[in-house]
Write a protein that holds these residues in place. Structure first.
Motif, PDB file in Angstrom:
ATOM      1  N   UNK A 174      32.898  47.071  51.176  1.00 13.84           N
ATOM      2  CA  UNK A 174      33.582  46.392  52.280  1.00 13.84           C
ATOM      3  C   UNK A 174      33.437  47.100  53.630  1.00 13.84           C
ATOM      4  N   UNK A 175      33.007  48.359  53.618  1.00 13.63           N
ATOM      5  CA  UNK A 175      32.834  49.084  54.870  1.00 13.63           C
ATOM      6  C   UNK A 175      31.376  49.407  55.176  1.00 13.63           C
ATOM      7  N   UNK A 176      30.538  49.473  54.139  1.00 17.18           N
ATOM      8  CA  UNK A 176      29.173  49.907  54.357  1.00 17.18           C
ATOM      9  C   UNK A 176      29.097  51.423  54.326  1.00 17.18           C
ATOM     10  N   UNK A 229      30.950  36.985  43.728  1.00 17.47           N
ATOM     11  CA  UNK A 229      31.553  37.241  42.417  1.00 17.47           C
ATOM     12  C   UNK A 229      31.844  38.725  42.223  1.00 17.47           C
ATOM     13  N   UNK A 230      30.934  39.574  42.697  1.00 13.60           N
ATOM     14  CA  UNK A 230      31.102  41.011  42.559  1.00 13.60           C
ATOM     15  C   UNK A 230      32.321  41.495  43.352  1.00 13.60           C
ATOM     16  N   UNK A 231      32.440  41.050  44.594  1.00 17.43           N
ATOM     17  CA  UNK A 231      33.571  41.453  45.424  1.00 17.43           C
ATOM     18  C   UNK A 231      34.882  40.927  44.862  1.00 17.43           C
ATOM     19  N   UNK A 232      34.872  39.684  44.396  1.00 14.09           N
ATOM     20  CA  UNK A 232      36.082  39.098  43.824  1.00 14.09           C
ATOM     21  C   UNK A 232      36.531  39.884  42.592  1.00 14.09           C
ATOM     22  N   UNK A 239      40.028  42.048  42.180  1.00 17.33           N
ATOM     23  CA  UNK A 239      40.944  41.684  41.102  1.00 17.33           C
ATOM     24  C   UNK A 239      41.231  42.887  40.206  1.00 17.33           C
ATOM     25  N   UNK A 240      40.218  43.715  39.976  1.00 21.15           N
ATOM     26  CA  UNK A 240      40.381  44.921  39.177  1.00 21.15           C
ATOM     27  C   UNK A 240      41.313  45.903  39.881  1.00 21.15           C
ATOM     28  N   UNK A 241      41.146  46.031  41.191  1.00 19.05           N
ATOM     29  CA  UNK A 241      42.022  46.926  41.963  1.00 19.05           C
ATOM     30  C   UNK A 241      43.466  46.442  41.913  1.00 19.05           C
ATOM     31  N   UNK A 261      41.260  49.456  53.209  1.00 24.63           N
ATOM     32  CA  UNK A 261      40.426  48.298  52.898  1.00 24.63           C
ATOM     33  C   UNK A 261      40.873  47.049  53.660  1.00 24.63           C
ATOM     34  N   UNK A 262      42.160  46.986  53.971  1.00 19.93           N
ATOM     35  CA  UNK A 262      42.672  45.809  54.671  1.00 19.93           C
ATOM     36  C   UNK A 262      42.161  45.684  56.103  1.00 19.93           C
ATOM     37  N   UNK A 263      41.408  46.668  56.572  1.00 19.64           N
ATOM     38  CA  UNK A 263      40.723  46.515  57.849  1.00 19.64           C
ATOM     39  C   UNK A 263      39.607  45.475  57.747  1.00 19.64           C
ATOM     40  N   UNK A 264      39.130  45.238  56.510  1.00 17.62           N
ATOM     41  CA  UNK A 264      38.049  44.279  56.290  1.00 17.62           C
ATOM     42  C   UNK A 264      38.614  42.878  56.111  1.00 17.62           C
ATOM     43  N   UNK A 265      38.112  41.922  56.898  1.00 19.27           N
ATOM     44  CA  UNK A 265      38.581  40.534  56.798  1.00 19.27           C
ATOM     45  C   UNK A 265      38.266  39.959  55.427  1.00 19.27           C
ATOM     46  N   UNK A 266      37.094  40.289  54.884  1.00 15.80           N
ATOM     47  CA  UNK A 266      36.718  39.771  53.564  1.00 15.80           C
ATOM     48  C   UNK A 266      37.661  40.302  52.488  1.00 15.80           C
ATOM     49  N   UNK A 267      37.995  41.599  52.549  1.00 16.31           N
ATOM     50  CA  UNK A 267      38.933  42.151  51.574  1.00 16.31           C
ATOM     51  C   UNK A 267      40.293  41.476  51.699  1.00 16.31           C
ATOM     52  N   UNK A 268      40.787  41.313  52.936  1.00 15.71           N
ATOM     53  CA  UNK A 268      42.098  40.682  53.129  1.00 15.71           C
ATOM     54  C   UNK A 268      42.110  39.267  52.536  1.00 15.71           C
ATOM     55  N   UNK A 269      41.006  38.557  52.703  1.00 14.17           N
ATOM     56  CA  UNK A 269      40.914  37.197  52.153  1.00 14.17           C
ATOM     57  C   UNK A 269      41.033  37.210  50.633  1.00 14.17           C
ATOM     58  N   UNK A 270      40.305  38.118  49.983  1.00 10.34           N
ATOM     59  CA  UNK A 270      40.339  38.184  48.519  1.00 10.34           C
ATOM     60  C   UNK A 270      41.660  38.754  48.015  1.00 10.34           C
TER      61      UNK A 270
END
Length: 310
Positions: free
Chosen positions: A181-183, A197-200, A204-206, A226-235
């Motif tokens: 999520x950060x690179x 699918x991998x990110x989801x 979910x595991x976390x 991680x919540x700095x990432x928009x994609x992480x916040x969405x999931x």
């Protein structure tokens, strides 16, 4: 080295204070030092492949030999044995345990002496000897071990040769979620569907980990970051709970080209360690490329364009 301890002891420990700001009682560190010294003294140098060309003044390993085997500085070994190393990290403890050839019980004792207890407030990072034996049997495959937050604890030579050497990355950045999520970008390539699918699955595991270790402060800090990432916040907002089990990725290797791999995650009972094993995808040339990488390791077959002489 395998397992991730670097050669600079100073990067692995920090001053440990209690809530009142007082320095932690050194009795526990003295016990740790005494134990490490006793284990070093009892270990036959020949058992770790060291030849005895000259008589030794004392039995067992020398401090400098232990330092080399564990991948830490001799000065740090001295501080540990003298009870002056405040709170050695879990990674350093694991490196010492492997170098000293400790049993599972001794390794657990070492971790407890260093302040790494297994409870609802601490995520286990102890890799049992039984898991190390399994990993040795799977040395023909890239393999890595993570804790329940997906922090990388251990890897084998073929993993480093395939994905890049993790020892070149600061310890705090060796986390699969942070990398995703950060690179920065890794060698792994996915289709859009595979990446989603991998990110989801990781998120979910976390989420499942948060209920197992509700008091783990490092876990809470990881989620905040991680919540700095928009994609992480969405999931994360979706509230999915699951365990990450398998996946597929193509590794874009700079020397051997694309390596097509499947991954399977084995979770240890009790400690919730994740052992990730990468296998060649059937019908591809991945097996032959892994065999080549096993031979060349992390070295480059040819200089990069910016390194070639004009």
């Amino acid at each position: 080295m395998e397992g991730g301890a670097d050669s600079h002891g100073s990067s692995w420990y920090s001053q440990y204070h209690d809530a009142a700001g007082a320095v932690r009682d050194t009795a526990g560190m003295n016990d740790l030092g005494n134990a490490v010294r006793a284990w070093r003294t009892r270990l036959d140098p020949q058992a770790v492949g060291l030849t005895q060309n000259s008589p030794r003044r004392a039995p067992g390993l020398r401090r400098e030999e232990l330092a080399v085997l564990a991948g830490i500085s001799i000065e740090y070994v001295i501080r540990i044995e003298q009870g002056r190393a405040a709170t050695p990290s879990a990674q350093v403890c694991l490196a010492l345990a492997r170098a000293l050839q400790l049993s599972d019980e001794e390794q657990a004792h070492l971790m407890r002496l260093a302040g790494h207890h297994s409870d609802a407030g601490r995520i286990p990072r102890l890799i049992p000897g039984s898991v190390h034996r399994i990993m040795d049997q799977l040395s023909g495959h890239p393999l890595s071990v993570y804790d329940a937050t997906w922090q990388l604890l251990h890897w084998n030579r073929l993993f480093a040769a395939t994905f890049g050497d993790p020892s070149a990355v600061p310890v705090e950045h060796r986390n699969m979620l942070l990398l995703q999520f950060e690179g920065p970008p890794t060698r792994a390539r996915y289709t859009p569907a595979e990446r989603s699918a991998f990110e989801r699955s990781l998120v979910a595991d976390l989420r499942a980990t948060t209920s197992r270790y509700p008091d783990e402060k490092e876990l809470q800090a990881l989620i905040v970051r991680l919540e700095r990432s928009a994609r992480f916040r969405e999931l994360w907002a979706q509230g999915l709970v699951a365990t990450h089990q398998s996946g597929h990725k193509i590794v874009e290797h700079p020397e051997v080209g694309d390596v097509d791999l499947d991954s399977d995650t084995l979770t240890t009972q009790g400690s919730n360690l994740r052992v990730v094993v990468y296998t060649p995808r059937p019908g591809t040339d991945a097996r032959s490329k892994l065999d080549l990488l096993a031979a060349i390791g992390v070295q480059e077959l040819s200089p990069r364009p910016d390194q070639r002489r004009v």
